[in-house]
Design a protein around this motif. Sequence first.
Motif, PDB file in Angstrom:
ATOM      1  N   GLN A 331      42.220  40.170  62.105  1.00 38.27           N
ATOM      2  CA  GLN A 331      41.057  39.628  61.408  1.00 38.27           C
ATOM      3  C   GLN A 331      41.465  38.887  60.135  1.00 38.27           C
ATOM      4  O   GLN A 331      40.940  37.812  59.828  1.00 38.27           O
ATOM      5  CB  GLN A 331      40.078  40.751  61.071  1.00 38.27           C
ATOM      6  N   MET A 332      42.417  39.450  59.391  1.00 41.93           N
ATOM      7  CA  MET A 332      42.849  38.802  58.153  1.00 41.93           C
ATOM      8  C   MET A 332      43.558  37.466  58.442  1.00 41.93           C
ATOM      9  O   MET A 332      43.326  36.469  57.765  1.00 41.93           O
ATOM     10  CB  MET A 332      43.797  39.720  57.381  1.00 41.93           C
ATOM     11  N   LEU A 333      44.422  37.443  59.463  1.00 44.52           N
ATOM     12  CA  LEU A 333      45.132  36.206  59.783  1.00 44.52           C
ATOM     13  C   LEU A 333      44.203  35.156  60.366  1.00 44.52           C
ATOM     14  O   LEU A 333      44.385  33.952  60.130  1.00 44.52           O
ATOM     15  CB  LEU A 333      46.278  36.500  60.756  1.00 44.52           C
ATOM     16  N   THR A 334      43.199  35.601  61.143  1.00 48.52           N
ATOM     17  CA  THR A 334      42.211  34.645  61.649  1.00 48.52           C
ATOM     18  C   THR A 334      41.475  33.982  60.495  1.00 48.52           C
ATOM     19  O   THR A 334      41.209  32.765  60.509  1.00 48.52           O
ATOM     20  CB  THR A 334      41.215  35.348  62.579  1.00 48.52           C
ATOM     21  N   GLN A 335      41.152  34.767  59.467  1.00 48.27           N
ATOM     22  CA  GLN A 335      40.498  34.198  58.289  1.00 48.27           C
ATOM     23  C   GLN A 335      41.400  33.156  57.631  1.00 48.27           C
ATOM     24  O   GLN A 335      40.946  32.091  57.208  1.00 48.27           O
ATOM     25  CB  GLN A 335      40.168  35.314  57.298  1.00 48.27           C
ATOM     26  N   SER A 336      42.707  33.445  57.571  1.00 41.04           N
ATOM     27  CA  SER A 336      43.654  32.487  56.997  1.00 41.04           C
ATOM     28  C   SER A 336      43.715  31.216  57.827  1.00 41.04           C
ATOM     29  O   SER A 336      43.786  30.094  57.285  1.00 41.04           O
ATOM     30  CB  SER A 336      45.050  33.106  56.898  1.00 41.04           C
ATOM     31  N   LEU A 337      43.688  31.354  59.167  1.00 38.10           N
ATOM     32  CA  LEU A 337      43.723  30.182  60.031  1.00 38.10           C
ATOM     33  C   LEU A 337      42.477  29.313  59.853  1.00 38.10           C
ATOM     34  O   LEU A 337      42.562  28.075  59.876  1.00 38.10           O
ATOM     35  CB  LEU A 337      43.869  30.611  61.489  1.00 38.10           C
ATOM     36  N   VAL A 338      41.324  29.947  59.698  1.00 32.55           N
ATOM     37  CA  VAL A 338      40.093  29.177  59.452  1.00 32.55           C
ATOM     38  C   VAL A 338      40.219  28.393  58.152  1.00 32.55           C
ATOM     39  O   VAL A 338      39.855  27.204  58.072  1.00 32.55           O
ATOM     40  CB  VAL A 338      38.872  30.114  59.417  1.00 32.55           C
ATOM     41  N   LEU A 339      40.767  29.042  57.122  1.00 30.00           N
ATOM     42  CA  LEU A 339      40.996  28.337  55.858  1.00 30.00           C
ATOM     43  C   LEU A 339      41.972  27.176  56.062  1.00 30.00           C
ATOM     44  O   LEU A 339      41.806  26.092  55.485  1.00 30.00           O
ATOM     45  CB  LEU A 339      41.551  29.299  54.808  1.00 30.00           C
ATOM     46  N   GLY A 340      43.007  27.412  56.896  1.00 31.47           N
ATOM     47  CA  GLY A 340      43.989  26.359  57.148  1.00 31.47           C
ATOM     48  C   GLY A 340      43.387  25.150  57.829  1.00 31.47           C
ATOM     49  O   GLY A 340      43.686  24.007  57.476  1.00 31.47           O
ATOM     50  N   VAL A 341      42.518  25.381  58.829  1.00 39.62           N
ATOM     51  CA  VAL A 341      41.868  24.259  59.530  1.00 39.62           C
ATOM     52  C   VAL A 341      40.969  23.487  58.571  1.00 39.62           C
ATOM     53  O   VAL A 341      40.967  22.246  58.543  1.00 39.62           O
ATOM     54  CB  VAL A 341      41.074  24.774  60.742  1.00 39.62           C
ATOM     55  N   ALA A 342      40.190  24.213  57.767  1.00 36.69           N
ATOM     56  CA  ALA A 342      39.330  23.543  56.790  1.00 36.69           C
ATOM     57  C   ALA A 342      40.167  22.791  55.755  1.00 36.69           C
ATOM     58  O   ALA A 342      39.842  21.664  55.364  1.00 36.69           O
ATOM     59  CB  ALA A 342      38.432  24.566  56.097  1.00 36.69           C
ATOM     60  N   GLY A 343      41.265  23.414  55.300  1.00 38.23           N
ATOM     61  CA  GLY A 343      42.152  22.745  54.351  1.00 38.23           C
ATOM     62  C   GLY A 343      42.802  21.513  54.954  1.00 38.23           C
ATOM     63  O   GLY A 343      43.004  20.505  54.268  1.00 38.23           O
ATOM     64  N   CYS A 344      43.120  21.567  56.258  1.00 38.09           N
ATOM     65  CA  CYS A 344      43.707  20.427  56.940  1.00 38.09           C
ATOM     66  C   CYS A 344      42.724  19.259  56.960  1.00 38.09           C
ATOM     67  O   CYS A 344      43.111  18.108  56.704  1.00 38.09           O
ATOM     68  CB  CYS A 344      44.096  20.804  58.359  1.00 38.09           C
ATOM     69  N   ALA A 345      41.467  19.529  57.272  1.00 37.66           N
ATOM     70  CA  ALA A 345      40.460  18.461  57.295  1.00 37.66           C
ATOM     71  C   ALA A 345      40.343  17.805  55.919  1.00 37.66           C
ATOM     72  O   ALA A 345      40.339  16.572  55.798  1.00 37.66           O
ATOM     73  CB  ALA A 345      39.112  19.033  57.731  1.00 37.66           C
ATOM     74  N   GLY A 346      40.274  18.639  54.876  1.00 42.78           N
ATOM     75  CA  GLY A 346      40.219  18.083  53.526  1.00 42.78           C
ATOM     76  C   GLY A 346      41.500  17.360  53.152  1.00 42.78           C
ATOM     77  O   GLY A 346      41.473  16.311  52.496  1.00 42.78           O
ATOM     78  N   GLY A 347      42.642  17.905  53.592  1.00 38.55           N
ATOM     79  CA  GLY A 347      43.918  17.289  53.281  1.00 38.55           C
ATOM     80  C   GLY A 347      44.100  15.938  53.944  1.00 38.55           C
ATOM     81  O   GLY A 347      44.642  15.009  53.342  1.00 38.55           O
ATOM     82  N   VAL A 348      43.664  15.804  55.196  1.00 36.68           N
ATOM     83  CA  VAL A 348      43.756  14.512  55.886  1.00 36.68           C
ATOM     84  C   VAL A 348      42.918  13.461  55.160  1.00 36.68           C
ATOM     85  O   VAL A 348      43.352  12.320  54.965  1.00 36.68           O
ATOM     86  CB  VAL A 348      43.322  14.655  57.360  1.00 36.68           C
ATOM     87  N   ALA A 349      41.711  13.846  54.750  1.00 31.69           N
ATOM     88  CA  ALA A 349      40.865  12.907  53.999  1.00 31.69           C
ATOM     89  C   ALA A 349      41.525  12.515  52.679  1.00 31.69           C
ATOM     90  O   ALA A 349      41.550  11.333  52.308  1.00 31.69           O
ATOM     91  CB  ALA A 349      39.487  13.533  53.753  1.00 31.69           C
TER      92      ALA A 349
END
Length: 818
Positions: A331-349
């Motif tokens: 559960q904790m790592l899944t939360q980190s992965l969700v943050l990573g995907v959201a951070g990736c979207a912001g990072g690409v922009a």
Amino acid sequence: MNSFTFWENRWRDLNYAVRQLRKSPAFTITAVLTLALGIGAAAAVFSVLEAVVLSPLPYKNVDRIVRIKTQAAANYEQPESWPEYQDMRRLNSTFSVLAGVGFGSGVTLTQGSQAIYLHAVQGTDNFFDLYGVRPLLGRTYLPGEDQNGKNDVAVLSYEVWQQDFAGQKSIVGQTVRLDGTPYTVIGVMPAGFRVLPTPNVVYTPLHLSQDQIKSRGSHWLPAFGLMKPGVTIAQANADMNHVFSEMGKQFPDEDKGKTAQALPILDVLHTNREGHNDRPELWVLLAAVFSVLLIACTNVAGLLLARGLLREREMAVRTALGAGRKRLLSQMLTQSLVLGVAGCAGGVALGYLLLVAMQQFLEKAFARGGDVRLNLHVVGATLVISLLASVAAGLAPAWRTARINPNDALKSGGNAGTTRNQHRLRAGFVVVQLALSLILLVCSGLFLLGLRSMLETDLGFNPKNLLTLEVDIPAGDYKSRDFVQALVQPLESRVAAIPGVTAVGSNDLMPILQNGSNSDLHLVGKPADSIDKQRLTEMRFVTPGYFAAMHLAIVRGRDFNAQDSDKSQPVAIVNKTWVKEFLEEKEDPLTQAFANDPGTPPTAIIAVARSGRQDLAQPPSAEADFPMTQMPESWKAFVPQFYLFVRTTVPPAGITVQLQRALHDVAPNVAFRTPETMESVLSDALVTHRMLSWLFGLFAGIAVLLTAIGIYGLLSQEVAGRTRDIGVRMALGSTRSGVARLILIRACILLGTGLVLGMGGVLLVRRALNSVLVMQPQRDGWAIAAIVLALGGIGILAALIPARRAASVDPMQALRTE
């Protein structure tokens, strides 16, 4: 069933992670923005590396293409003459293709009443064989098509074909006018093929004068070779040096002592005109962006750890009720992965915006800078890095949370998260951020100091209020008339009449960006230098108003004037560097003259001018300037352009319209190029330094922001976790100022540790930095000290709010909550 259960659990973990993040918007936004900053910077730099370094060149057999760099006996670089090239091509045994390439400035394409400026590349008949790329339409050069009478043919780049000829397939066989001369279009190259940074190129065979064909001492033609399969660089070097040895025996006055070195084409593309390779800058930039990404990861790890500490009792209860550690970790790592995907979207922009802001830098700084794009490869790599970064950031907090002892956590009450090991882990994150931030800040500061130092270099002339205009000379329109009398002089007269213009002059080369023609001029009555000790003089042709326009002072003698014509005594003006290098202290330069060909009067030196720099990284060269009216006829036919310099009392950009009108009145068939101020020319010369300063400053700013957030978050968490301890201290008589002092001392210990480690890191990377900039402790020490103090001050400011919060704790309220 096991497979179904696995995916069902993953789906539940994902839903749980999204719900938890939605319940804590402040935490989620902070973590996502932190990752986006680091990932966005990484995406931009990866795009540059992918296009400039990693992407293969659009040629066949790239690993076999080399530039033949030749050195004269006096140890300076010297291109080939046409006779030398012919001998090299005939005598070598290691190259399947040996081509000569002339990178001209450009040509004017005339279509009706429209004049379009295009970049030009001239080459020998085997030029396209060097690159092994077939044309999209038509053909390339045939053998012997670089000979006069056969060489009025042209091959268009794909971009020129699309933009200026609307992609007409019937273009092959049509006649176009380039610089006033009719050329037959024989082919169109495919998209992506280029040998210059710009895509708007027209390719033509060499056009040689009789002097160029016969003169072995006229060195102007760089040679490129395609090594035969299986030939190594060492073998090619040995072969070419053998060729020059044979040529030196036959022509000792021109070729004795010359050596050759084969340079891979990739090294050539990454080398500027000063001979500096730009790849070290790219690797330093990559290290900087990884530092920013590491800071972002440690910051997010600190946020996740703090969040995990706040949820310790919840996790303890869940563990006591039967939750497995693997499920908690998942559960904790899944939360980190969700943050990573959201951070990736912001990072690409963010990366896309950074590339847009950097576009002008990139096009001028790197050979393939115009090809930099945020493509699918980069986006895919960014996604992988985002996921890895988020997992790395969340692994330690998740592992620690999953290994909680429920008994200890439930007994700790309000002291959750306050053990010594937990303090050390969170403090370690902050110390790493501080150290990396200091390294980035020092690099940024040194780049800015180096840039300022180069901008403040004494140029010898005044670049302010000086406008430059590059004017193409259409050779076909001036075959039967002198371009100096028909184009340069009338244009100068019209520009001089523009209100606000105080001086106008012309030069055949752009100072700072272009080197002049070097020659071993020798003085009347003095022996010529031996071939291994030749001293070169840089030669330029200027008009009488040039020195006044540049504010380049003449310290002795007179300026050129209208009486210095092609029928008068040949004259020259030398600079102070030339006088110092070629004359004894007691010799009067105004009594000297340059020897010319037999039967031709010598060129009298009539003045000494202040030395002006032609290269920001080097001291002024020995230079001799000659009147443009006395330029030899053999030169005039091959001068592609001249540069007009306009000194104004008004903002230079304000006369652009009048300047365009003046050029159109004098030469309507010449394409008007946007003028540049001399200050922007200097900026272009420093484009790599400017880009590195800008990026390092940006990265350092991001790092400092994230570090300040990390210090604030750590101390805030400590205050929140130690509220009961603080309440007890105050109940036993501790003052509010004493409590605040404890928090600030804690901050100072962290800052001191991080700054010391950061200075150690600066010393460790000093050798890598020396390949990009010179680090001089005696000169830069005060700047480094100021950066250390500034970063320490920012850390103290970030600690003030938690310290104030600790000092405002109500002891009764703190104890009552237990």
